[in-house]
Design a protein around this motif. Structure first.
Motif, PDB file in Angstrom:
ATOM      1  N   VAL A 244      13.499 -12.151  23.231  1.00  0.00           N
ATOM      2  CA  VAL A 244      14.667 -11.598  22.598  1.00  0.00           C
ATOM      3  C   VAL A 244      14.557 -10.908  21.271  1.00  0.00           C
ATOM      4  CG1 VAL A 244      16.080 -13.124  23.925  1.00  0.00           C
ATOM      5  CG2 VAL A 244      15.155 -13.867  22.029  1.00  0.00           C
ATOM      6  N   ARG A 245      13.444 -10.708  20.742  1.00  0.00           N
ATOM      7  CA  ARG A 245      13.303  -9.940  19.475  1.00  0.00           C
ATOM      8  C   ARG A 245      13.281  -8.495  19.521  1.00  0.00           C
ATOM      9  NH1 ARG A 245      12.959 -11.204  13.880  1.00  0.00           N
ATOM     10  NH2 ARG A 245      11.433  -9.816  13.090  1.00  0.00           N
TER      11      ARG A 245
ATOM     12  N   THR B 141       9.103 -13.689  20.477  1.00  0.00           N
ATOM     13  CA  THR B 141       9.909 -14.116  21.583  1.00  0.00           C
ATOM     14  C   THR B 141      10.365 -12.926  22.399  1.00  0.00           C
ATOM     15  OG1 THR B 141      12.013 -14.305  20.495  1.00  0.00           O
ATOM     16  CG2 THR B 141      10.579 -16.271  20.485  1.00  0.00           C
TER      17      THR B 141
ATOM     18  N   ARG C 267      18.845 -20.764  23.165  1.00  0.00           N
ATOM     19  CA  ARG C 267      17.401 -20.603  23.068  1.00  0.00           C
ATOM     20  C   ARG C 267      16.433 -21.841  23.536  1.00  0.00           C
ATOM     21  NH1 ARG C 267      19.178 -16.726  23.381  1.00  0.00           N
ATOM     22  NH2 ARG C 267      19.304 -15.059  21.656  1.00  0.00           N
TER      23      ARG C 267
ATOM     24  N   GLU D 147      16.349 -12.993  15.840  1.00  0.00           N
ATOM     25  CA  GLU D 147      15.583 -13.720  16.770  1.00  0.00           C
ATOM     26  C   GLU D 147      14.167 -13.960  16.228  1.00  0.00           C
ATOM     27  OE1 GLU D 147      17.051 -14.703  19.354  1.00  0.00           O
ATOM     28  OE2 GLU D 147      18.833 -13.606  19.195  1.00  0.00           O
ATOM     29  N   ARG D 148      13.695 -15.181  16.709  1.00  0.00           N
ATOM     30  CA  ARG D 148      12.200 -15.379  16.240  1.00  0.00           C
ATOM     31  C   ARG D 148      11.220 -14.280  16.645  1.00  0.00           C
ATOM     32  NH1 ARG D 148       8.932 -19.693  17.978  1.00  0.00           N
ATOM     33  NH2 ARG D 148       9.968 -19.996  19.445  1.00  0.00           N
TER      34      ARG D 148
ATOM     35  N   TYR E 219      14.357  -7.866  25.704  1.00  0.00           N
ATOM     36  CA  TYR E 219      15.271  -8.675  25.868  1.00  0.00           C
ATOM     37  C   TYR E 219      16.317  -8.158  27.323  1.00  0.00           C
ATOM     38  CZ  TYR E 219      19.530 -11.368  24.135  1.00  0.00           C
ATOM     39  OH  TYR E 219      20.619 -12.379  23.812  1.00  0.00           O
TER      40      TYR E 219
END
Ligand code: C5P
Ligand code: C5P
Ligand code: ZN
Length: 456
Positions: free
Chosen positions: A282-283, A280, A312, A276-277, A288
């Motif tokens: 979701v990292r 963000t 995304r 994941e970036r 998340y």
């Protein structure tokens, strides 16, 4: 039989079918479970649909049976309804981590292998083993860890343990996950540093939590530069700055009388999703899982599932909008409990939020409230209005469990006696009961918990 060989048996059964319905729970663990199963089925060339339920009761089960699906895969739920699944003749596989009641031939459950479903493996973890038996799905370890963290399985030891750890190591080997000791405050990837302090509830930072000004002032005093081009986030700090801030926070806590055990919880293991970036939601596994709860617990499981499946774009943006609402609701919920206070009985304490906390998040709020409720020796029971009845949520702690507390058992029995139904883990459980039954329910529950604590 091992967990792996049981998973292989269930996988062999699944492979005999062309289509399946995945039925899962409306929280982070339920969403990640459904996503793991969905990906595995897709890769195995099996068509599938998904359905999310708040609770798998007789109504929900009958509706599912009426659809006459070729195969149903229950994930993160089902353990409480094993006999009903059989008697309704649903062709099923159950991949869950709640203590099983009754029996079923294809019941993939950690408790059958002496593995603790509240601390050692989540629904997503169980489903990861099932997916691994279906095909080459090691990369899904990251979702399994998000599920475990969503169920707070890392909290007891400050890190994931047991079977969760095996999954974590698989994930690290497949380069989808990294784990390390770091600050535990929420929002390290996405929020300005002062917000981490301002919203810190565990530990509660006296004089800082709740105040933007005091949070900024503390950082300035500690010599941390607050912004470059933008507000700096935790991930923007140099390693030396991080260490310096962690020690300053620890010292501050100790000097303001925060208990040593709470201070310890400033630092623990954190889990990073390497695909994941950076920066963000979701990292980081904890961020998340909160993002996912912000969707499914508000009737938008479809959005959370799409995020888990890799969207995304639009769905991710919608999830982030829902997250703002969710955070606001959590803060308002906690403020409400501070305002209402909790009522004490001999063996429990409770609050009734009426219609002011949504039934799907009252359990999360009850769990978070433990950090400021003074009495740590009693489990917390919470009520919230629900369609046609009352939702009950309860949260305990590990000291109480050592003394014999088993909320899942007590809540399920007490709910049954007043015409409701419930279940869950020793440490966290819930139920639905009829509207007028609160007082009677509390009386019975108080006695049951008393018996557990006496005989433990
Ligand atoms: O439905 P399910 O089992 O997946 O939900 C678990 C819930 O129980 C989480 O929302 C979490 O707040 C709580 N829990 C906890 N501590 C644990 C395990 C679960 O507070 N060790
Ligand atoms: O809803 P809440 O977060 O309080 O749920 C805590 C635990 O109790 C979860 O594991 C959930 O699956 C379980 N539960 C249950 N039956 C219910 C409500 C909750 O088994 N009716
Ligand atoms: Zn779960």
């Amino acid at each position: 039989m091992t967990l792996q060989s049981a998973a292989a048996q269930c996988a062999d059964h699944i492979k005999k079918h062309e289509s399946a319905l995945v039925v899962s729970h409306i929280d982070a663990d339920g969403l990640t479970s459904a996503a793991i199963m969905g990906k595995a089925l897709e890769r195995a060339g099996i068509e599938y649909g998904t359905r999310f339920v708040k609770q798998l009761d007789m109504n929900a089960l009958t509706e599912i049976a009426d659809q006459n699906p070729e195969l149903v895969i229950f994930t993160d739920l089902g353990s409480g309804m094993l006999d009903a699944i059989s008697s309704l003749k649903i062709n099923a596989v159950i991949s869950d981590h709640h203590p099983p009641q009754g029996s079923h031939d294809r019941n993939l459950n950690p408790h059958l292998f002496g593995i603790n479903g509240a601390t050692e493996i989540s629904g997503a973890g169980m489903t990861f083993f099932l997916a691994s038996a279906l095909g080459s799905n090691m990369d899904l370890a990251d979702l399994a860890i998000v599920g475990a963290v969503g169920d707070l399985q890392h909290v007891k030891h400050g890190q994931l343990v047991g079977t969760n750890r095996l999954i974590l190591e698989e994930g690290a080997r497949s380069s989808v996950l990294r784990y390390e000791k770091d600050l535990l405050l929420f929002g390290k990837q996405t929020r300005p540093i002062f917000k981490l302090l301002q919203y810190s509830s565990d530990p509660y930072l006296p004089g800082i939590t709740g105040s933007e000004d005091a949070s900024i002032e503390f950082l300035k005093r500690t010599g941390i530069r607050l912004h470059g081009e933008k507000w700096r986030r935790w991930i923007d700090l140099e390693p030396g700055e991080k260490q310096h801030l962690v020690s300053a926070l620890m010292q501050y806590c100790l000097s303001t009388g925060v208990k040593a055990s709470s201070v310890q919880r400033l630092v623990g293991e954190v889990y990073t999703l390497l695909r994941e970036r950076e920066g963000t939601e979701v990292r980081d596994a904890s961020e998340y899982s909160t993002l996912l709860n912000a969707t499914a617990r508000y009737d938008h499981a479809d959005i959370g599932l799409a995020v888990c499946m890799g969207d995304r774009g639009k769905n991710f943006e919608e999830a982030c909008d829902l997250l703002d609402e969710h955070r606001k609701n959590l803060v308002e919920g906690l403020n409400l409990i501070k305002e209402l206070g909790v009522m004490k009985m001999e063996n429990l304490q409770y609050f009734d939020s009426g219609n002011r906390i949504k039934e799907t998040i009252v359990g999360i709020v009850a769990g978070m409230s433990a950090t400021f409720i003074n009495n740590k020796n009693l489990p917390i029971i919470a009520f919230a209005d629900s369609d046609g009845g009352v939702k009950v949520s309860s949260r305990g702690n590990y000291d109480l469990i050592r003394k014999g507390l088993n909320l899942g058992k007590a809540i399920s029995e007490a709910a049954k006696e007043v015409g409701g139904a419930g279940g869950g883990h020793d440490i966290a459980a819930g139920a639905y009961i009829p509207g007028g039954a609160k007082t009677e329910f509390l009386k019975i529950l108080n006695l049951k918990i008393g018996e557990q604590l006496k005989s433990g």
